[in-house]
Design a protein around this motif. Sequence first.
Motif, PDB file in Angstrom:
ATOM      1  N   ALA A 160       0.832  -1.205   0.000  1.00  0.00           N
ATOM      2  CA  ALA A 160       0.000   0.000   0.000  1.00  0.00           C
ATOM      3  C   ALA A 160       0.870   1.261   0.000  1.00  0.00           C
ATOM      4  CB  ALA A 160      -0.914  -0.009   1.215  1.00  0.00           C
ATOM      5  N   PHE A 161       1.955   1.249   0.750  1.00  0.00           N
ATOM      6  CA  PHE A 161       2.849   2.409   0.772  1.00  0.00           C
ATOM      7  C   PHE A 161       3.506   2.625  -0.588  1.00  0.00           C
ATOM      8  CE2 PHE A 161       7.190   4.032   1.399  1.00  0.00           C
ATOM      9  CZ  PHE A 161       6.896   5.288   1.911  1.00  0.00           C
ATOM     10  N   SER A 177      -3.960   2.297  -3.072  1.00  0.00           N
ATOM     11  CA  SER A 177      -3.210   2.505  -1.830  1.00  0.00           C
ATOM     12  C   SER A 177      -4.139   2.799  -0.661  1.00  0.00           C
ATOM     13  CB  SER A 177      -2.210   3.647  -2.012  1.00  0.00           C
ATOM     14  OG  SER A 177      -2.895   4.888  -2.199  1.00  0.00           O
ATOM     15  N   ILE A 178      -5.232   3.518  -0.917  1.00  0.00           N
ATOM     16  CA  ILE A 178      -6.184   3.809   0.162  1.00  0.00           C
ATOM     17  C   ILE A 178      -6.860   2.524   0.634  1.00  0.00           C
ATOM     18  CG2 ILE A 178      -8.365   4.964   0.694  1.00  0.00           C
ATOM     19  CD1 ILE A 178      -7.472   7.252  -1.110  1.00  0.00           C
ATOM     20  N   GLY A 186      -2.197   8.581  -0.111  1.00  0.00           N
ATOM     21  CA  GLY A 186      -3.236   8.342  -1.112  1.00  0.00           C
ATOM     22  C   GLY A 186      -4.308   9.426  -1.102  1.00  0.00           C
ATOM     23  N   VAL A 187      -4.585   9.984   0.082  1.00  0.00           N
ATOM     24  CA  VAL A 187      -5.613  11.031   0.167  1.00  0.00           C
ATOM     25  C   VAL A 187      -5.089  12.364  -0.360  1.00  0.00           C
ATOM     26  CG1 VAL A 187      -6.984  12.385   1.796  1.00  0.00           C
ATOM     27  CG2 VAL A 187      -6.846   9.916   2.045  1.00  0.00           C
ATOM     28  N   ILE A 188      -3.863  12.724  -0.016  1.00  0.00           N
ATOM     29  CA  ILE A 188      -3.317  14.018  -0.447  1.00  0.00           C
ATOM     30  C   ILE A 188      -2.618  13.919  -1.799  1.00  0.00           C
ATOM     31  CG2 ILE A 188      -3.040  14.709   1.951  1.00  0.00           C
ATOM     32  CD1 ILE A 188      -0.046  14.235   1.664  1.00  0.00           C
ATOM     33  N   GLY A 189      -2.612  12.737  -2.419  1.00  0.00           N
ATOM     34  CA  GLY A 189      -1.953  12.582  -3.718  1.00  0.00           C
ATOM     35  C   GLY A 189      -2.498  13.509  -4.793  1.00  0.00           C
ATOM     36  N   PRO A 190      -3.831  13.614  -4.976  1.00  0.00           N
ATOM     37  CA  PRO A 190      -4.344  14.531  -6.012  1.00  0.00           C
ATOM     38  C   PRO A 190      -3.948  15.985  -5.781  1.00  0.00           C
ATOM     39  CG  PRO A 190      -6.038  12.986  -5.328  1.00  0.00           C
ATOM     40  CD  PRO A 190      -4.895  12.798  -4.395  1.00  0.00           C
TER      41      PRO A 190
END
Length: 212
Positions: free
Chosen positions: A92-93, A159-160, A183-187
């Motif tokens: 996931a990381f 990943s989330i 994964g949440v702050i990726g965008p």
Amino acid sequence: MTDPQLPPPSPNGHVPPVPMAPGQHPPITPSYPAPAYQTPGAPDSQLPPAPAYQAPPGAYPAPVGGYGAPEGGYQPSDAPQAPKSSALGIVAFALSVVAAVVASIIGGAAGYQIGFRLPTVMQEMNESMSDLSFLAPVRDQVLMGEVSFWLGTLAGIASIVLGIMAIVKRAGRAWGITALILGVIGPVIFFTVVGVALGVGAGAGSATFYGA
């Protein structure tokens, strides 16, 4: 004053018992065993044995040896449990790094090239180009930016999901928490990098095209 129903008291203070009528039986007085008291310092062997408890008639008898555990019940194990693998959290990381870092780098590179060629594209643009066809000179860079965007989106979603599973199953929990955050702050990271790279590229292209 005396009760009229009772015989007068004897002057001597003693009243003889009243004789029983013929055919009358003496009352039965229940006799109880005297409680045994232990004399201080006397050994326990001098005490009478305690009466054994007997179940009342019709009572359910307890099984010999007590009640056993139900079949298939939980049996505690004395053996130490083996530590869970952190592979799920590590995967996931890795996907979160692809979504937040790799995709942002590719998108930033594509954005810089699009911005650098933007002054030339704007000069060649005419009124007949009302759609996005004016981006044809930089279609390769636009395609690379789209690929990086969708790659980051898929990797971020994976990943989330895997990060949550790693946290719940405690299979690499620290890795899972990090993957969930990335994964949440990726965008946000992706669009920030692409926007900055596009602006820097446009500034560099304008300086090259129009002169410093």
